[in-house]
Design a protein around this motif. Structure first.
Motif, mmCIF file in Angstrom:
data_model
loop_
_atom_site.group_PDB
_atom_site.id
_atom_site.type_symbol
_atom_site.label_atom_id
_atom_site.label_comp_id
_atom_site.label_asym_id
_atom_site.label_seq_id
_atom_site.Cartn_x
_atom_site.Cartn_y
_atom_site.Cartn_z
ATOM 1 N N THR A 82 -9.910 -43.125 7.335
ATOM 2 C CA THR A 82 -11.039 -43.369 6.441
ATOM 3 C C THR A 82 -10.522 -43.998 5.160
ATOM 4 O OG1 THR A 82 -10.965 -41.275 5.248
ATOM 5 C CG2 THR A 82 -12.155 -41.292 7.370
ATOM 6 N N ALA B 214 -11.212 -39.486 10.296
ATOM 7 C CA ALA B 214 -12.427 -39.079 10.996
ATOM 8 C C ALA B 214 -12.031 -38.776 12.428
ATOM 9 C CB ALA B 214 -13.463 -40.188 10.944
ATOM 10 N N THR C 18 -13.670 -33.906 9.941
ATOM 11 C CA THR C 18 -12.799 -34.625 9.019
ATOM 12 C C THR C 18 -11.461 -33.897 9.021
ATOM 13 O OG1 THR C 18 -14.663 -35.294 7.640
ATOM 14 C CG2 THR C 18 -12.472 -35.384 6.634
#
Length: 179
Positions: free
Chosen positions: A124, A141, A156
């Protein structure tokens, strides 16, 4: 080559690059002085000098499951061991079932229905601490796709890679997963 490893190599080789283009800040200069040896099979295609490639491959290996033939998440965690620091591999194995919040009931349901689970990982653009020559932090992610076409599970992952010097490979040294 098993399905888990093929998925890891795809994500690192193709999918990881595609996922990085849109979400990542400007690329970091390529390290040319790294002399780390290649990983052992089935991870020989993972670049030991790229912390991000190692992190993506490690997460794919750790979170891709075949519950019909695996008693719990420790099997996948153990399969990822070549990509983990020795310390993290030793202390993390027993914690594998709680690193990712998959309930016992869900695991048993996957087992009885012969569901396999493929992990997709992408970097990310979230902020992370500054990289050093021996430690890298990333936010990733994580999406788990069960083969029974049920809804993917998304998480996450806050991960850390470490190495002792440029002659050693990057390895995953820590992870925290939030759902």
């Amino acid at each position: 080559m098993n399905h888990r490893i093929a998925s890891a190599l795809f994500v690192v080789g193709v999918g990881g690059i595609a996922g990085c283009v849109r979400d990542q800040p400007a690329p970091v200069a390529v390290e040319t002085s790294c002399t780390a040896p290649r990983f052992v099979p089935p991870f020989t295609a993972v670049d030991p000098c790229s912390a991000e490639a190692v992190l993506v491959a490690a997460l794919v290996a750790m979170f891709s499951y075949t519950p019909a033939t695996e008693s719990d998440q420790q099997v996948a965690f153990t399969a990822a061991a070549p990509l983990l620091t020795p310390d993290y591999a030793a202390r993390g194995r027993s914690a594998a079932p709680v690193i990712l919040p998959i309930t016992v009931a869900t695991w048993q349901q996957w087992q009885s229905a012969a569901v396999s689970v493929d992990a997709e990982v992408r970097l990310t653009g979230d902020d992370h601490p500054v990289d050093t020559g021996t430690e890298v932090h990333r936010v990733m992610a994580l999406k788990l796709r069960p083969s029974d076409a049920s809804a993917p599970l998304t998480f996450t992952a806050y991960v850390t890679a470490g190495r002792t010097d440029r002659a050693t490979a990057w390895r995953l040294s820590g992870i925290e997963v939030l759902g």
